[in-house]
Design an enzyme around this catalytic site. Structure first.
Site, PDB file in Angstrom:
ATOM      1  N   PHE A 106       0.815  -1.222   0.000  1.00  0.00           N
ATOM      2  CA  PHE A 106       0.000   0.000   0.000  1.00  0.00           C
ATOM      3  C   PHE A 106       0.843   1.263   0.000  1.00  0.00           C
ATOM      4  O   PHE A 106       0.381   2.334  -0.393  1.00  0.00           O
ATOM      5  CB  PHE A 106      -0.952  -0.003   1.202  1.00  0.00           C
ATOM      6  CG  PHE A 106      -0.334   0.407   2.501  1.00  0.00           C
ATOM      7  CD1 PHE A 106      -0.529   1.682   3.012  1.00  0.00           C
ATOM      8  CD2 PHE A 106       0.430  -0.470   3.250  1.00  0.00           C
ATOM      9  CE1 PHE A 106       0.020   2.078   4.220  1.00  0.00           C
ATOM     10  CE2 PHE A 106       0.983  -0.098   4.458  1.00  0.00           C
ATOM     11  CZ  PHE A 106       0.781   1.180   4.945  1.00  0.00           C
ATOM     12  N   LYS A 107       2.105   1.135   0.400  1.00  0.00           N
ATOM     13  CA  LYS A 107       2.982   2.306   0.471  1.00  0.00           C
ATOM     14  C   LYS A 107       3.229   2.927  -0.907  1.00  0.00           C
ATOM     15  O   LYS A 107       3.703   4.056  -1.004  1.00  0.00           O
ATOM     16  CB  LYS A 107       4.317   1.927   1.104  1.00  0.00           C
ATOM     17  CG  LYS A 107       4.217   1.242   2.469  1.00  0.00           C
ATOM     18  CD  LYS A 107       3.853   2.196   3.570  1.00  0.00           C
ATOM     19  CE  LYS A 107       3.715   1.519   4.917  1.00  0.00           C
ATOM     20  NZ  LYS A 107       4.960   1.169   5.565  1.00  0.00           N
TER      21      LYS A 107
END
Length: 436
Positions: A106-107
């Protein structure tokens, strides 16, 4: 867009200044002076918009005129060029897959948006931008790929020795070019402390143009709001309006972004902060005492944080009113044994392979439902990383179901390089001053 420091509400800086400085001199964190409410018609009709369209609407509402409209649209289209599907497991349970970007975590939302923003603001001939980042697993890989080859930037990634998975380490140590990795003989908290000390050191500030790619940087937080709005749009297309989000939480940037989305007008019924045994926040919500402690290594290594930086932002969003916060945020903790049981349960019930962080978010949903049997809201638990990053954790039968993405296979043939340092700041400072 103007921002203040959580330690000084009278401070005013521009978005550009906050992006490049990362952290105010008083060691607070930057927050928007104004959190505008998205217009009601947009929320009412959000299901008619695509992810890039939603991202532009949210970003432009927050940033106002910091970046011209056409430039901001182009930046978002380049940064957010992958999907974030809310996969239906049953009529009221969804898993939000946030691992379809290049680093499989998700980063990528925050790192790619931030790198494009910094590149947009950088001018030819300006001093080299030194980006410092501490990682407990996925941040470093996302930042490395986000900044790889970006002119006039250099990224230094600090990661804890023996506490990231083999694939995560490959993503940190095989890049070369303008990316360098440091293996620190300590914990993530030690890595984070070194980065924060660097920003407070006068000699380093005089010699380098330092900024952070950790979630302390406001430009990491803003794009993470996009997928909360986009998930709500996906649920509305299926006739669902009441939603609960369960968020795997370590440094609390992810759920902090969700709460920022809530303050912007996203109609979320409840947020659940799901942690492992590094449970500073669950203990605080239970006792009212905020007490950090050294982090403990777990299967869910990206959440091994004993002193979550972004908690001060969350408290600031609620004006330090714990009772108001507790009406919106619930928190549960789970140990490794429970995490493994959660992985097996998700596989058995839904034939779905979840990474350990994702399994913890699922367990939190189940616990919330047990405690609130009357609540029939749709529940979304966030899947923050691809399961392939944690091969040693899964039982053999579940591991066999994991499809290895092509970009991971390609990493295995690349040479690795990382420098080694201890946890003393002087050693890190000397490295920065003397390492070309």
């Amino acid at each position: 867009m103007k921002l203040y420091s959580t330690n000084n509400k009278n401070l005013r800086v521009s978005f550009k200044e906050a992006v490049f400085n990362s952290m105010p001199q008083d060691k607070g964190l930057y927050m928007p002076v104004e959190i505008p409410h998205l217009d009601a018609d947009f929320i009412k009709n959000i299901e008619n918009f695509s992810l890039p369209e939603i991202a532009y609407k949210v970003a432009s509402t927050l940033l106002k005129d910091e970046i011209p409209a056409n430039d901001l649209k182009a930046l978002i289209d380049d940064a957010i060029n992958f999907e974030a599907p809310a996969v239906k497991l049953d009529d009221k349970t969804f898993v939000l897959e946030l691992f379809h970007g290049p680093s499989l975590a998700f980063k990528d939302f925050g790192a790619r948006f931030m790198s494009r923003v910094m590149s947009y603001f950088l001018k030819d001939g300006e001093q080299l931008l030194d980006v410092l980042v501490a990682t407990s697993g996925d941040t470093g890989g996302a930042v490395a790929l986000g900044f790889l080859g970006v002119p006039n930037t250099r990224v230094t990634i600090l990661y804890p020795e023996g506490k990231v998975s083999p694939i995560q380490e490959l993503q940190l140590t095989t890049n070369g070019q303008n990316i360098r990795a440091i293996e620190v003989k300590g914990t993530f908290d030690d890595c984070q402390a070194l980065v924060k000390q660097a920003f407070a050191d006068d000699e380093l500030k005089a010699n380098f143009r330092l900024t952070s790619a950790n979630s302390i940087n406001i430009s990491r937080l803003i794009p993470q709001t996009f997928y909360y709005f986009n998930t709500y749009a996906q649920l509305k297309r299926q006739g669902l309006n009441d939603v609960i989000f369960s968020v795997p939480s370590g440094n609390f940037g992810n759920i902090g972004a969700g709460l920022l989305a809530y303050k912007l007008g996203l109609p979320v019924k409840q947020f659940i902060a799901a942690t492992n045994i590094n449970d500073t926040v669950p203990r605080f919500l239970e006792t009212g005492v905020y007490e950090t402690k050294p982090s403990t290594q777990t299967y869910s290594n990206a959440m091994d944080v004993g002193a979550p930086s972004n908690w001060i932002r969350i408290m600031d969003l609620f004006d330090e009113d714990v009772e108001s916060l507790k009406k919106v945020v619930t928190s549960y903790r789970f140990n490794d044994e429970e995490t493994l049981a959660g992985i097996k349960e998700i596989d058995e019930k839904f034939d779905y392979v979840a990474c350990p962080h994702t399994a913890i978010a699922y367990l939190a949903i189940e616990k919330f439902r047990q405690e609130n049997p009357e609540d029939e809201s749709a529940a979304v638990f966030l899947s923050t990383a691809h399961a392939c990053k944690f091969p040693d954790i899964f039982p053999v039968d579940i591991a066999a179901k994991i499809e290895i993405p092509e970009q991971v296979t390609a990493l295995e043939s690349k040479p690795q390089h990382a420098d080694q340092l201890g946890i003393d700041f002087e050693g890190f400072k000397n490295y920065l001053l003397n390492k070309a």
